[in-house]
Design a protein around this motif. Structure first.
Motif, PDB file in Angstrom:
ATOM      1  N   TYR A   1      -3.629  -2.460   9.033  1.00  0.00           N
ATOM      2  CA  TYR A   1      -3.722  -1.043   9.408  1.00  0.00           C
ATOM      3  C   TYR A   1      -4.372  -0.522  10.375  1.00  0.00           C
ATOM      4  CZ  TYR A   1      -2.560  -1.329   4.146  1.00  0.00           C
ATOM      5  OH  TYR A   1      -1.855  -1.646   2.746  1.00  0.00           O
ATOM      6  N   PRO A   2      -3.969  -0.864  11.424  1.00  0.00           N
ATOM      7  CA  PRO A   2      -4.659  -0.314  12.823  1.00  0.00           C
ATOM      8  C   PRO A   2      -4.280   1.120  12.880  1.00  0.00           C
ATOM      9  CG  PRO A   2      -2.308  -1.186  13.250  1.00  0.00           C
ATOM     10  CD  PRO A   2      -2.592  -1.626  11.914  1.00  0.00           C
ATOM     11  N   THR A   3      -5.577   1.713  13.575  1.00  0.00           N
ATOM     12  CA  THR A   3      -5.307   3.227  13.703  1.00  0.00           C
ATOM     13  C   THR A   3      -4.582   3.338  15.084  1.00  0.00           C
ATOM     14  OG1 THR A   3      -7.518   3.613  12.558  1.00  0.00           O
ATOM     15  CG2 THR A   3      -6.755   5.223  13.852  1.00  0.00           C
TER      16      THR A   3
ATOM     17  N   ASN B   1      -4.853   5.508   5.459  1.00  0.00           N
ATOM     18  CA  ASN B   1      -5.910   4.377   6.176  1.00  0.00           C
ATOM     19  C   ASN B   1      -6.097   4.510   7.355  1.00  0.00           C
ATOM     20  OD1 ASN B   1      -5.709   3.421   3.548  1.00  0.00           O
ATOM     21  ND2 ASN B   1      -4.561   1.198   4.112  1.00  0.00           N
ATOM     22  N   ASN B   2      -5.206   5.310   8.092  1.00  0.00           N
ATOM     23  CA  ASN B   2      -5.403   5.751   9.662  1.00  0.00           C
ATOM     24  C   ASN B   2      -6.676   7.071   9.663  1.00  0.00           C
ATOM     25  OD1 ASN B   2      -2.652   5.958  11.818  1.00  0.00           O
ATOM     26  ND2 ASN B   2      -3.519   4.221  10.413  1.00  0.00           N
TER      27      ASN B   2
ATOM     28  N   VAL C   1      -6.390   2.270   1.085  1.00  0.00           N
ATOM     29  CA  VAL C   1      -5.572   1.851   0.299  1.00  0.00           C
ATOM     30  C   VAL C   1      -5.070   0.408   0.488  1.00  0.00           C
ATOM     31  CG1 VAL C   1      -3.427   2.339  -0.971  1.00  0.00           C
ATOM     32  CG2 VAL C   1      -5.119   4.127  -0.180  1.00  0.00           C
TER      33      VAL C   1
ATOM     34  N   ILE D   1       3.189   4.373   0.888  1.00  0.00           N
ATOM     35  CA  ILE D   1       2.997   6.099   1.252  1.00  0.00           C
ATOM     36  C   ILE D   1       1.301   6.196   1.132  1.00  0.00           C
ATOM     37  CG2 ILE D   1       3.403   8.459   1.105  1.00  0.00           C
ATOM     38  CD1 ILE D   1       5.552   6.795   2.502  1.00  0.00           C
TER      39      ILE D   1
ATOM     40  N   LEU E   1       5.827   1.548   7.373  1.00  0.00           N
ATOM     41  CA  LEU E   1       5.968   2.360   6.101  1.00  0.00           C
ATOM     42  C   LEU E   1       7.391   2.742   6.067  1.00  0.00           C
ATOM     43  CD1 LEU E   1       2.805   3.994   6.602  1.00  0.00           C
ATOM     44  CD2 LEU E   1       3.121   2.700   4.686  1.00  0.00           C
TER      45      LEU E   1
ATOM     46  N   GLY F   1       0.814  -1.141   0.164  1.00  0.00           N
ATOM     47  CA  GLY F   1      -0.055  -0.066  -0.164  1.00  0.00           C
ATOM     48  C   GLY F   1       0.992   1.159   0.113  1.00  0.00           C
TER      49      GLY F   1
ATOM     50  N   ALA G   1      -1.285   4.391   1.774  1.00  0.00           N
ATOM     51  CA  ALA G   1      -1.879   3.807   2.330  1.00  0.00           C
ATOM     52  C   ALA G   1      -1.765   4.538   3.934  1.00  0.00           C
ATOM     53  CB  ALA G   1      -1.314   2.289   2.707  1.00  0.00           C
ATOM     54  N   MET G   2      -0.958   5.590   4.034  1.00  0.00           N
ATOM     55  CA  MET G   2      -0.874   6.161   5.106  1.00  0.00           C
ATOM     56  C   MET G   2      -2.432   6.970   5.554  1.00  0.00           C
ATOM     57  SD  MET G   2       2.818   8.296   5.306  1.00  0.00           S
ATOM     58  CE  MET G   2       2.846   8.697   6.952  1.00  0.00           C
TER      59      MET G   2
END
Lengths: 179, 239
Positions: free
Chosen positions: B126-128, A97-98, A133, A92, B96, A90, A94-95
């Protein structure tokens, strides 16, 4: 004479950095072109995908068009390669996704610094964004992964050579990296 | 022979009281690990150092060496376990690499390189998670925390007792010992061992980063089994 491998490439939710790295093959591109023939690719500007031996995809999935193109590649390519961090994790993109999609759109188009005539784009030609993403292997089967942000030209070269010669892909230590 | 174990058929001598990890390190044999550090008592949480001792999987950092043990370490089947464990560590957080200033000196990344991991293997969670930027000199990015507990142990040893692991199972997370629960309220400093010992980019000193260009970073040229753990090297040498 052996027939050339048919290769297609595309960039989905990526930055084209992996394709730039492909161009970094420099004069080796001339050797490559002896071994492969490019079908749909930013290098040829062909819009439609024919039957291919190899599909190389940069970038992950951020909208519905990305999924459509990926499925088309899977259908038409015998071997499908996820190239680069975004395609594999995913990356960058995919950042986001937060955050919720609403938050992302508001930050970019409504509340961002320097935004004038604030409005969220809604042109019917724009493909709808996915909520999150995702990497390619979460939507279709991927045969090979070539990590890096981007993978170096050397890594791409060694990878392609192994594939063309039907040898196992083994990257040397310095060619394997996630950044 | 008295006080000898065999690791992948190689005889390794040990002194009584040494763990298998300690005996292996003394003999120059690499057993992959993330939560082990020679300066602290073993914790056994990352499970990467699982070896097969006389046919049974056990962690090398928490098992004492005992005469006659036959230990399988660097085999395809053991490394296949380690690949899965490492892949799970990657997908359960938000790692990342392209955007992380620890990249190139990160032990999680280095272990993954050593194991030849090319893909995540599992669905990303993809945890927050938050970033705690409340302290002027140290930042804490929970997205990158792998719960190795090294900062907890280091902080106890330094007498500051700033960290603990709270919650259980999938809810386990690093907690901060301050009134607000944030780093800004603590007496942490960028030179604390608790910060320096983080094997990933979770606890990082602020106002620095990217000191070494790509190609010259700790793990750029040689793998972790050759150059060792970045967090055992003197402060300021790496990052």
């Amino acid at each position: 004479m052996k027939t050339k491998l048919k290769v297609a490439t595309t960039s989905l939710a990526g930055c084209f950095g992996c394709h730039m790295s492909l161009l970094d093959l420099d004069e080796r591109l001339l050797q490559l072109i002896e071994l492969v023939e490019f079908d749909r690719s930013p290098l040829t500007d062909k819009k439609h995908l024919g039957q291919c031996d190899l599909g190389i995809i940069e970038g992950g999935l951020c909208n519905t068009e990305n999924i459509e193109v990926l499925r088309d590649f899977r259908e038409h390519c015998t071997i499908l390669v996820a190239m680069g961090a975004c395609a594999i994790t995913g990356g960058i993109p995919a950042m986001r996704n937060n955050f919720t999609l609403e938050e992302c759109l508001a930050e970019s188009y409504l509340n961002g610094i320097g935004v004038e005539h604030a409005q969220i784009p809604q042109d019917p030609e724009l493909p709808p964004l996915l909520k999150q993403v995702h990497p390619l292997q979460e939507a279709v089967k991927i045969d090979y992964f070539l990590p890096g942000c981007p993978p170096s030209a050397d890594a791409i070269w060694q990878f392609l050579q192994a594939l063309v010669q039907n040898q196992p892909v083994r990257l040397p230590y310095t060619a394997l990296h996630y950044d | 022979m008295l006080n000898t174990i065999h690791i992948d058929a190689q005889p390794v001598s040990f002194t009584p009281g040494q763990s298998i990890m300690q005996a292996a390190r003394a003999a120059g044999i690499y057993i992959p690990h993330l939560c082990y550090h020679p300066g602290f008592s073993p914790y056994g949480s990352c499970r990467l150092c699982l070896v097969k001792i006389d046919g049974r999987l056990q962690s090398a950092c928490t098992t004492l060496a005992a005469a006659g043990q036959q230990i399988e370490n660097n085999s395809e089947s053991i490394n296949a376990n380690r690949r899965m464990i490492t892949q799970m560590l990657f997908v359960e957080g938000n790692h990342l690499c392209p955007g992380c200033e620890k990249s190139g000196a990160c032990q999680l990344q280095a272990v993954a390189y050593f194991l030849g991991i090319l893909e995540p293997g599992f669905t990303h969670l993809y945890p927050t998670r938050a970033v705690d930027a409340s302290h002027p000199a140290v930042m804490l990015d929970f997205n990158r925390c792998i719960l190795c507990e090294l900062c907890v142990r280091a902080s106890h040893q330094e007498g500051k007792h700033l960290f603990a692991i709270g919650g259980r199972g999938g809810q386990a997370h690093l907690i901060i010992n301050s009134a607000s629960g944030t780093l800004g309220d603590t007496a942490i400093s960028a030179t604390d061992h608790a910060v320096q010992v983080c094997p990933v980019g979770a606890l990082m000193p602020k106002h620095q980063g990217y000191h070494h260009p790509i190609g010259q970073r700790f793990y750029d040229q040689h793998p972790i089994n050759q150059v060792g753990d970045a967090n055992t090297i003197t402060t300021g040498e790496i990052a």
